[in-house]
Design a protein around this motif. Structure first.
Motif, PDB file in Angstrom:
ATOM      1  N   GLN A  71     -19.373  -1.129  -1.107  1.00 25.56           N
ATOM      2  CA  GLN A  71     -17.923  -1.026  -1.234  1.00 25.56           C
ATOM      3  C   GLN A  71     -17.508  -0.008  -2.240  1.00 25.56           C
ATOM      4  O   GLN A  71     -16.630   0.874  -2.014  1.00 25.56           O
ATOM      5  N   LEU A  72     -18.055   0.145  -3.381  1.00 29.69           N
ATOM      6  CA  LEU A  72     -17.728   1.079  -4.577  1.00 29.69           C
ATOM      7  C   LEU A  72     -18.147   2.489  -4.005  1.00 29.69           C
ATOM      8  O   LEU A  72     -17.664   3.055  -4.243  1.00 29.69           O
ATOM      9  N   ARG A  73     -19.338   2.252  -3.324  1.00 27.24           N
ATOM     10  CA  ARG A  73     -19.614   3.668  -2.846  1.00 27.24           C
ATOM     11  C   ARG A  73     -18.664   4.437  -1.678  1.00 27.24           C
ATOM     12  O   ARG A  73     -18.510   5.388  -1.702  1.00 27.24           O
ATOM     13  N   SER A  74     -18.188   3.257  -0.915  1.00 24.89           N
ATOM     14  CA  SER A  74     -17.060   3.858   0.009  1.00 24.89           C
ATOM     15  C   SER A  74     -16.064   4.128  -0.560  1.00 24.89           C
ATOM     16  O   SER A  74     -15.081   4.967  -0.042  1.00 24.89           O
ATOM     17  N   LEU A  75     -15.544   3.708  -1.580  1.00 29.29           N
ATOM     18  CA  LEU A  75     -14.301   3.943  -2.419  1.00 29.29           C
ATOM     19  C   LEU A  75     -14.313   5.193  -3.218  1.00 29.29           C
ATOM     20  O   LEU A  75     -13.382   5.970  -3.259  1.00 29.29           O
ATOM     21  N   SER A  76     -15.387   5.465  -3.452  1.00 33.80           N
ATOM     22  CA  SER A  76     -15.608   6.856  -4.507  1.00 33.80           C
ATOM     23  C   SER A  76     -15.970   7.898  -3.493  1.00 33.80           C
ATOM     24  O   SER A  76     -15.554   9.006  -3.965  1.00 33.80           O
ATOM     25  N   GLY A  77     -16.443   7.633  -2.285  1.00 33.81           N
ATOM     26  CA  GLY A  77     -16.955   8.734  -1.531  1.00 33.81           C
ATOM     27  C   GLY A  77     -18.036   9.343  -1.861  1.00 33.81           C
ATOM     28  O   GLY A  77     -18.649   9.185  -2.875  1.00 33.81           O
ATOM     29  N   ALA A  78     -18.314  10.414  -0.985  1.00 32.98           N
ATOM     30  CA  ALA A  78     -19.611  11.199  -1.119  1.00 32.98           C
ATOM     31  C   ALA A  78     -19.508  12.092  -2.350  1.00 32.98           C
ATOM     32  O   ALA A  78     -18.247  12.579  -2.434  1.00 32.98           O
ATOM     33  N   PRO A  79     -20.454  12.551  -2.926  1.00 34.55           N
ATOM     34  CA  PRO A  79     -20.269  13.572  -4.207  1.00 34.55           C
ATOM     35  C   PRO A  79     -19.795  15.029  -3.456  1.00 34.55           C
ATOM     36  O   PRO A  79     -20.154  15.504  -2.437  1.00 34.55           O
ATOM     37  N   GLY A  80     -18.917  15.534  -4.278  1.00 35.84           N
ATOM     38  CA  GLY A  80     -18.029  16.782  -3.792  1.00 35.84           C
ATOM     39  C   GLY A  80     -17.113  16.664  -2.836  1.00 35.84           C
ATOM     40  O   GLY A  80     -16.634  17.842  -2.566  1.00 35.84           O
ATOM     41  N   GLN A  81     -16.856  15.528  -2.318  1.00 34.65           N
ATOM     42  CA  GLN A  81     -15.845  15.422  -1.351  1.00 34.65           C
ATOM     43  C   GLN A  81     -14.866  14.817  -1.774  1.00 34.65           C
ATOM     44  O   GLN A  81     -14.595  14.045  -2.783  1.00 34.65           O
ATOM     45  N   ALA A  82     -13.453  15.113  -1.534  1.00 37.53           N
ATOM     46  CA  ALA A  82     -12.302  14.578  -1.878  1.00 37.53           C
ATOM     47  C   ALA A  82     -11.953  13.163  -1.243  1.00 37.53           C
ATOM     48  O   ALA A  82     -12.466  12.823  -0.269  1.00 37.53           O
ATOM     49  N   LEU A  83     -11.191  12.151  -1.850  1.00 34.56           N
ATOM     50  CA  LEU A  83     -11.091  10.766  -1.546  1.00 34.56           C
ATOM     51  C   LEU A  83     -10.213  10.888  -0.203  1.00 34.56           C
ATOM     52  O   LEU A  83      -8.779  11.734  -0.298  1.00 34.56           O
ATOM     53  N   VAL A  84     -10.317  10.026   0.595  1.00 37.69           N
ATOM     54  CA  VAL A  84      -9.473  10.080   1.845  1.00 37.69           C
ATOM     55  C   VAL A  84      -8.588   8.865   1.929  1.00 37.69           C
ATOM     56  O   VAL A  84      -7.926   8.563   2.840  1.00 37.69           O
ATOM     57  N   LEU A  85      -8.859   7.693   0.843  1.00 40.87           N
ATOM     58  CA  LEU A  85      -8.400   6.425   1.003  1.00 40.87           C
ATOM     59  C   LEU A  85      -6.663   6.844   0.363  1.00 40.87           C
ATOM     60  O   LEU A  85      -6.385   7.755  -0.554  1.00 40.87           O
ATOM     61  N   ARG A  86      -6.001   5.825   0.879  1.00 37.86           N
ATOM     62  CA  ARG A  86      -4.441   5.846   0.268  1.00 37.86           C
ATOM     63  C   ARG A  86      -4.902   4.973  -1.185  1.00 37.86           C
ATOM     64  O   ARG A  86      -5.674   4.250  -1.382  1.00 37.86           O
ATOM     65  N   PRO A  87      -3.975   5.164  -2.026  1.00 35.38           N
ATOM     66  CA  PRO A  87      -3.713   4.400  -3.400  1.00 35.38           C
ATOM     67  C   PRO A  87      -3.869   3.122  -3.187  1.00 35.38           C
ATOM     68  O   PRO A  87      -4.713   2.139  -3.894  1.00 35.38           O
ATOM     69  N   SER A  88      -3.194   2.437  -2.162  1.00 31.19           N
ATOM     70  CA  SER A  88      -3.126   1.090  -1.941  1.00 31.19           C
ATOM     71  C   SER A  88      -4.490   0.525  -1.482  1.00 31.19           C
ATOM     72  O   SER A  88      -4.949  -0.535  -1.881  1.00 31.19           O
ATOM     73  N   GLU A  89      -5.286   1.178  -0.599  1.00 30.13           N
ATOM     74  CA  GLU A  89      -6.421   1.021  -0.073  1.00 30.13           C
ATOM     75  C   GLU A  89      -7.637   1.036  -1.105  1.00 30.13           C
ATOM     76  O   GLU A  89      -8.314   0.077  -1.476  1.00 30.13           O
ATOM     77  N   LEU A  90      -7.457   2.065  -2.167  1.00 33.08           N
ATOM     78  CA  LEU A  90      -8.412   2.229  -3.284  1.00 33.08           C
ATOM     79  C   LEU A  90      -8.035   0.899  -4.240  1.00 33.08           C
ATOM     80  O   LEU A  90      -8.914   0.409  -4.803  1.00 33.08           O
ATOM     81  N   THR A  91      -6.788   0.637  -4.484  1.00 33.88           N
ATOM     82  CA  THR A  91      -6.649  -0.441  -5.371  1.00 33.88           C
ATOM     83  C   THR A  91      -6.811  -1.679  -4.844  1.00 33.88           C
ATOM     84  O   THR A  91      -7.653  -2.650  -5.542  1.00 33.88           O
ATOM     85  N   GLU A  92      -6.887  -1.975  -3.606  1.00 38.39           N
ATOM     86  CA  GLU A  92      -7.392  -3.362  -3.023  1.00 38.39           C
ATOM     87  C   GLU A  92      -8.913  -3.345  -2.877  1.00 38.39           C
ATOM     88  O   GLU A  92      -9.440  -4.430  -3.214  1.00 38.39           O
ATOM     89  N   GLY A  93      -9.459  -2.193  -2.731  1.00 34.24           N
ATOM     90  CA  GLY A  93     -11.023  -2.397  -2.735  1.00 34.24           C
ATOM     91  C   GLY A  93     -11.389  -2.751  -3.981  1.00 34.24           C
ATOM     92  O   GLY A  93     -12.374  -3.307  -4.328  1.00 34.24           O
ATOM     93  N   VAL A  94     -11.010  -1.873  -5.238  1.00 30.46           N
ATOM     94  CA  VAL A  94     -11.354  -2.134  -6.434  1.00 30.46           C
ATOM     95  C   VAL A  94     -11.165  -3.804  -6.787  1.00 30.46           C
ATOM     96  O   VAL A  94     -11.890  -4.226  -7.414  1.00 30.46           O
ATOM     97  N   TRP A  95     -10.085  -4.326  -6.341  1.00 35.21           N
ATOM     98  CA  TRP A  95      -9.829  -5.586  -6.705  1.00 35.21           C
ATOM     99  C   TRP A  95     -10.512  -6.674  -6.088  1.00 35.21           C
ATOM    100  O   TRP A  95     -11.081  -7.698  -6.526  1.00 35.21           O
ATOM    101  N   GLN A  96     -11.221  -6.131  -4.692  1.00 31.92           N
ATOM    102  CA  GLN A  96     -12.224  -7.038  -4.011  1.00 31.92           C
ATOM    103  C   GLN A  96     -13.532  -6.935  -4.908  1.00 31.92           C
ATOM    104  O   GLN A  96     -13.984  -8.056  -5.135  1.00 31.92           O
ATOM    105  N   CYS A  97     -13.889  -5.762  -5.405  1.00 29.57           N
ATOM    106  CA  CYS A  97     -15.040  -5.623  -6.153  1.00 29.57           C
ATOM    107  C   CYS A  97     -15.151  -6.533  -7.492  1.00 29.57           C
ATOM    108  O   CYS A  97     -15.903  -7.165  -7.971  1.00 29.57           O
TER     109      CYS A  97
END
Length: 314
Positions: A71-97
């Motif tokens: 989950q954390l790797r999916s939230l942070s994305g691949a190195p050198g790539q920009a995040l494609v997640l919305r802030p709410s999705e990122l927040t939810e993912g961090v909360w889940q972890c």
């Protein structure tokens, strides 16, 4: 329980729709009031924890950590790539972890406490086992002592009358098939009562212990001696070839017993009257042989001491 693997590129919003067993489960964790930078995380209203249904047991820990890592790797994305997640999705993912790691910590603490309780229980069980073994050994020792006391004369440590009779019957049973001869010597100390009357029972008891030790030392291998009671002893001699050899054995007993005895300041001399009964011939069983040897002992006393053979005509 089926744990669906989490793809590294799977968005956090899609993870919120399943749990460890494939079913959604409501989270009981309380979100923090602010991030470190002071921003309000504002978790989504429909809060679900995809790891809430994972059991708090060792086998699920690896699955839980693997899911959080994915989950954390999916939230942070691949190195050198920009995040494609919305802030709410990122927040939810961090909360889940964070929620899953909290549950893992509680599970670990629970298991550590359970392990500690098991260690204490194991220690108590080992202590109880050691005590039980000690109690068993004590019971076994007591049983052995009781058997020994039941078959041993307490004063001289020789077989008592019951034990001697048992050995007599056993030896006769073994000798019957081969026809080996046995001789039973019945010994009574002369004038022992005078020793007790003149010097006291302590001296008399010590004299009996000395006589018992001397008789034991004079035995051949395979012979046995016992105390029948009072100042009376009996010796069972196996494989006696004839009257001459038996006379020599009896004379040896007489010499051993007649040696001077010193008890404290007293110098005493011991003499014994000895009755002899031979099997087969002088009895059909052990009781008859013992009784006839007793008769022969009284015959020896009437003769003034020494030894006498059982005589049916006497």
């Amino acid at each position: 329980m089926e744990n669906r693997p989490i793809d590294h590129c799977e968005p956090a919003s899609s993870l919120a729709s399943h749990s460890g067993n494939g079913k959604p489960a409501a989270s009981t964790a309380k979100p923090p009031t602010h991030w470190r930078d002071g921003r309000d995380p504002k978790p989504p209203r429909s809060w679900t924890d995809p790891y809430a249904s994972l059991p708090l047991s060792g086998p699920a820990w690896g699955d839980l950590l693997a899911a959080v890592s994915s989950q954390l790797r999916s939230l942070s994305g691949a190195p050198g790539q920009a995040l494609v997640l919305r802030p709410s999705e990122l927040t939810e993912g961090v909360w889940q972890c964070a929620n899953a790691l909290d549950r893992l910590e509680r599970s670990l603490r629970h298991e550590m406490g359970r392990a500690r309780r098991m260690e204490l229980s194991l220690f108590d069980a080992r202590v109880a086992l050691a005590r039980a073994r000690m109690a068993l050994k004590g019971a076994q020792d007591s049983e052995r002592d009781a058997r020994r006391r039941a078959l041993e004369d307490s004063l001289t440590a020789l077989p008592n009358q019951e034990s001697f009779r048992g050995r007599l019957h056993l030896t006769m049973g073994r000798a019957a098939p081969t026809g080996d001869s046995l001789a039973l010597l019945y010994l009574d100390l002369d004038d022992f009562k005078a020793v007790n009357d003149s010097h006291g029972h302590n001296v008399g008891d010590e004299l009996l212990r000395i006589v018992a030790a001397r008789l034991r030392s004079a035995l051949r291998s395979g012979d046995c001696v016992g105390r029948l009671g009072g100042d009376e002893f009996a010796c069972l001699l196996a494989n006696v070839p004839g009257r001459h050899e038996l006379d020599e054995v009896v004379k040896k007993f007489a010499r051993v017993l007649s040696a001077p005895v010193r008890i404290g300041a007293l110098d005493l001399r011991v003499r014994a009257s000895i009755g002899i009964a031979v099997w087969p011939g002088d009895g059909d069983n052990g009781d008859d042989l013992l009784r006839n040897a007793d008769h022969a002992m009284y015959q020896a006393k009437r003769q003034g001491g020494g030894h006498a053979y059982f005589d049916r005509t006497a």
